[in-house]
Motif scaffolding. Sequence first.
Motif, PDB file in Angstrom:
ATOM      1  N   GLU A  42       0.820  -1.214   0.000  1.00 53.32           N
ATOM      2  CA  GLU A  42       0.000   0.000   0.000  1.00 53.32           C
ATOM      3  C   GLU A  42       0.854   1.265   0.000  1.00 53.32           C
ATOM      4  OE1 GLU A  42      -2.590  -0.302   3.327  1.00 53.32           O
ATOM      5  OE2 GLU A  42      -3.598  -2.108   2.594  1.00 53.32           O
ATOM      6  N   ARG A  43       0.284   2.325  -0.552  1.00 50.92           N
ATOM      7  CA  ARG A  43       0.973   3.617  -0.577  1.00 50.92           C
ATOM      8  C   ARG A  43       1.231   4.102   0.855  1.00 50.92           C
ATOM      9  NH1 ARG A  43       2.383   7.029  -4.196  1.00 50.92           N
ATOM     10  NH2 ARG A  43       1.326   5.827  -5.842  1.00 50.92           N
ATOM     11  N   GLU A  44       2.446   4.530   1.110  1.00 48.56           N
ATOM     12  CA  GLU A  44       2.914   5.031   2.407  1.00 48.56           C
ATOM     13  C   GLU A  44       2.988   3.931   3.477  1.00 48.56           C
ATOM     14  OE1 GLU A  44       4.350   7.925   2.705  1.00 48.56           O
ATOM     15  OE2 GLU A  44       3.851   8.260   0.592  1.00 48.56           O
ATOM     16  N   GLU A  45       2.889   2.671   3.064  1.00 48.07           N
ATOM     17  CA  GLU A  45       3.085   1.582   4.021  1.00 48.07           C
ATOM     18  C   GLU A  45       4.576   1.446   4.320  1.00 48.07           C
ATOM     19  OE1 GLU A  45       2.966  -3.304   4.234  1.00 48.07           O
ATOM     20  OE2 GLU A  45       1.698  -2.286   2.767  1.00 48.07           O
ATOM     21  N   PRO A  46       4.994   1.590   5.577  1.00 48.19           N
ATOM     22  CA  PRO A  46       6.429   1.491   5.882  1.00 48.19           C
ATOM     23  C   PRO A  46       6.937   0.065   5.702  1.00 48.19           C
ATOM     24  CG  PRO A  46       5.158   1.613   7.910  1.00 48.19           C
ATOM     25  CD  PRO A  46       4.187   1.845   6.779  1.00 48.19           C
ATOM     26  N   ILE A  47       8.148  -0.071   5.192  1.00 44.55           N
ATOM     27  CA  ILE A  47       8.750  -1.387   5.005  1.00 44.55           C
ATOM     28  C   ILE A  47      10.145  -1.398   5.607  1.00 44.55           C
ATOM     29  CG2 ILE A  47       7.431  -1.843   2.892  1.00 44.55           C
ATOM     30  CD1 ILE A  47       9.924  -1.192   1.279  1.00 44.55           C
ATOM     31  N   SER A  48      10.647  -2.587   5.872  1.00 45.81           N
ATOM     32  CA  SER A  48      12.037  -2.743   6.292  1.00 45.81           C
ATOM     33  C   SER A  48      12.735  -3.684   5.321  1.00 45.81           C
ATOM     34  CB  SER A  48      12.123  -3.276   7.730  1.00 45.81           C
ATOM     35  OG  SER A  48      11.525  -4.556   7.827  1.00 45.81           O
ATOM     36  N   LEU A  49      14.049  -3.579   5.262  1.00 47.01           N
ATOM     37  CA  LEU A  49      14.853  -4.378   4.346  1.00 47.01           C
ATOM     38  C   LEU A  49      15.852  -5.229   5.123  1.00 47.01           C
ATOM     39  CD1 LEU A  49      15.825  -1.613   1.735  1.00 47.01           C
ATOM     40  CD2 LEU A  49      13.830  -3.134   1.661  1.00 47.01           C
ATOM     41  N   TYR A  50      16.053  -6.458   4.645  1.00 50.01           N
ATOM     42  CA  TYR A  50      17.104  -7.311   5.192  1.00 50.01           C
ATOM     43  C   TYR A  50      18.038  -7.688   4.040  1.00 50.01           C
ATOM     44  CZ  TYR A  50      19.590 -11.357   7.007  1.00 50.01           C
ATOM     45  OH  TYR A  50      20.577 -12.229   7.380  1.00 50.01           O
ATOM     46  N   LEU A  51      19.325  -7.371   4.181  1.00 49.74           N
ATOM     47  CA  LEU A  51      20.320  -7.682   3.158  1.00 49.74           C
ATOM     48  C   LEU A  51      21.227  -8.796   3.680  1.00 49.74           C
ATOM     49  CD1 LEU A  51      19.332  -4.753   2.451  1.00 49.74           C
ATOM     50  CD2 LEU A  51      21.589  -4.378   1.445  1.00 49.74           C
ATOM     51  N   ALA A 102      13.724   0.794   8.174  1.00 55.80           N
ATOM     52  CA  ALA A 102      14.799   0.057   8.829  1.00 55.80           C
ATOM     53  C   ALA A 102      15.517  -0.815   7.807  1.00 55.80           C
ATOM     54  CB  ALA A 102      14.247  -0.804   9.962  1.00 55.80           C
ATOM     55  N   ILE A 103      16.829  -0.968   7.992  1.00 54.45           N
ATOM     56  CA  ILE A 103      17.663  -1.797   7.127  1.00 54.45           C
ATOM     57  C   ILE A 103      18.570  -2.630   8.019  1.00 54.45           C
ATOM     58  CG2 ILE A 103      19.345  -1.830   5.252  1.00 54.45           C
ATOM     59  CD1 ILE A 103      18.406   1.063   4.605  1.00 54.45           C
ATOM     60  N   HIS A 104      18.635  -3.930   7.732  1.00 53.36           N
ATOM     61  CA  HIS A 104      19.460  -4.824   8.536  1.00 53.36           C
ATOM     62  C   HIS A 104      20.416  -5.575   7.624  1.00 53.36           C
ATOM     63  CE1 HIS A 104      20.303  -7.288  12.143  1.00 53.36           C
ATOM     64  NE2 HIS A 104      20.506  -8.246  11.262  1.00 53.36           N
ATOM     65  N   PHE A 105      21.717  -5.484   7.907  1.00 56.33           N
ATOM     66  CA  PHE A 105      22.736  -6.247   7.187  1.00 56.33           C
ATOM     67  C   PHE A 105      23.067  -7.487   8.017  1.00 56.33           C
ATOM     68  CE2 PHE A 105      23.199  -2.041   5.465  1.00 56.33           C
ATOM     69  CZ  PHE A 105      23.679  -2.193   4.174  1.00 56.33           C
ATOM     70  N   GLY A 106      22.779  -8.663   7.466  1.00 59.64           N
ATOM     71  CA  GLY A 106      23.025  -9.896   8.209  1.00 59.64           C
ATOM     72  C   GLY A 106      23.832 -10.898   7.397  1.00 59.64           C
ATOM     73  N   GLY A 107      24.121 -12.018   8.029  1.00 61.39           N
ATOM     74  CA  GLY A 107      24.955 -13.002   7.329  1.00 61.39           C
ATOM     75  C   GLY A 107      24.884 -14.361   7.968  1.00 61.39           C
ATOM     76  N   GLY A 108      25.929 -15.145   7.748  1.00 66.10           N
ATOM     77  CA  GLY A 108      27.231 -14.739   7.244  1.00 66.10           C
ATOM     78  C   GLY A 108      27.869 -13.610   8.033  1.00 66.10           C
ATOM     79  N   SER A 109      28.752 -12.929   7.323  1.00 71.80           N
ATOM     80  CA  SER A 109      29.498 -11.845   7.950  1.00 71.80           C
ATOM     81  C   SER A 109      29.528 -10.622   7.044  1.00 71.80           C
ATOM     82  CB  SER A 109      30.928 -12.308   8.268  1.00 71.80           C
ATOM     83  OG  SER A 109      31.659 -11.282   8.881  1.00 71.80           O
ATOM     84  N   PRO A 110      28.616  -9.663   7.238  1.00 71.37           N
ATOM     85  CA  PRO A 110      28.656  -8.426   6.447  1.00 71.37           C
ATOM     86  C   PRO A 110      29.976  -7.679   6.595  1.00 71.37           C
ATOM     87  CG  PRO A 110      26.585  -8.607   7.646  1.00 71.37           C
ATOM     88  CD  PRO A 110      27.480  -9.681   8.164  1.00 71.37           C
ATOM     89  N   THR A 111      30.651  -7.843   7.740  1.00 70.14           N
ATOM     90  CA  THR A 111      31.910  -7.130   7.953  1.00 70.14           C
ATOM     91  C   THR A 111      33.063  -7.767   7.185  1.00 70.14           C
ATOM     92  OG1 THR A 111      32.033  -8.340  10.055  1.00 70.14           O
ATOM     93  CG2 THR A 111      31.351  -6.053  10.142  1.00 70.14           C
TER      94      THR A 111
END
Length: 449
Positions: A42-51, A102-111
């Motif tokens: 939906e328009r203006e629906e907040p989302i988060s990302l996981y990389l 929100a954005i989350h970098f996960g893994g594995g090892s993002p570093t």
Amino acid sequence: MRHENKSRLNEAVPRYTSYPTAPHFHAGITADTVREWILRIEREEPISLYLHVPFCDRLCWFCACHTKQTRQYEPVASYVRSLCREIETVSGLIGNRAPVRAIHFGGGSPTMLKPEDIMALGATVRGSFRLVDEPEISVEIDPNDMTDERLDAFAAIGMTRASLGVQDFDPKVQKAINRDQSFELTERVVDGLRAGGIASINLDLLYGLPHQTCATLEQTVRMALSLAPDRIALFGYAHVPWFKKHQTMIADEWLPLPEERYAQSMLAARLIAEAGYEAIGIDHFARPEDSLAAAAREGRLRRNFQGYTDERCDTLIGLGASSISRFRQGYAQNQPATSVYQRTVDEGGLATVRGIELSAEDHARAWIIERLMCDFAFDGEEAAVRFGPVARPLIAEAALLSTTGRHPWLVRRGDVFVVPEEHRPLVRTVAARFDSYLKQGEARHSAAV
């Protein structure tokens, strides 16, 4: 602990970071399904990302994540280019109608990423999605990989929260799990993060590890507390060698018995609470002023694949090999094989290989399970208002549990069903009573505590 609870310490139940849980995903959810779900955000629906970054330069024997060891960087650099391509494809379907909170970098090892690839990922995300003014950007950190240059790169793309894997500081335990990491190194990374302006630091600790005792765990907890983290996650080691073959490097006889695991969890929780942290659900702790503690007090706590969170986004889009997305309509998981994933996204496609669509009953059961995992209680009247007639049999199930046995799993207080204090360490077992999928198929899970 009551006798009936002791007998259930080693009972295998899900961790309920989703419902239905991942073993019940199926191939009927395809890229076409997910494309339609994305277009219906939906328009203006907040989302988060996981990389997801599914690489490590060493493989820890305790790990149950989707990751693989590589000593060559070119496969990692190639993967980052593909991940950027997937970001562009997904953002092209969303357009500007949904802000990223929100954005989350996960893994594995993002570093493990080189600074230039960290910067490239950050630039691609910011150039592709509409971010709110100050999104939370959290990064899972292996202190062994962290350098000043990598820290500067993550700070430059807006990192606000760092989660450091500690597990245990005892050398014998570290050797058994192939995770050498001194306290001095961890302290140096924590100091560097604070000097770099990172406002919130989380430490991940584990109990139930090989050769771990209450005495060694107490020392680890006290050392971790000396670093004054804002949050602590205290997880039980999940020994699942049938799922992750490298865990066969950990001999069963090295592991504590179920009652020893329970004693370790209770000891660590007590030490952390005595240091002024508030308990959050079953395995997180936070300083009283932390946003996670505030969310728990106010009934806003949520649970997802990263554990407990105060995010208010119902939609989480997983990017990268094996990553899982959560939409209002259901869950979808990407192809876990990096070579197939890259080939698919490089051609402009979505990498979905499986998932599950949620029925009305699934939504109701998921809400009850999440509230039990977050609040140790749920409001039957609120369930009825939210889900209508589909909630009635679930409320009846709860009512039956509240009248079964001398020490029932739930106690009814008006319209609210509460898990009594003595059963809260086994709340996963309580939640499992509302899981209609649990006895379907042949999925295997980790111990309840």
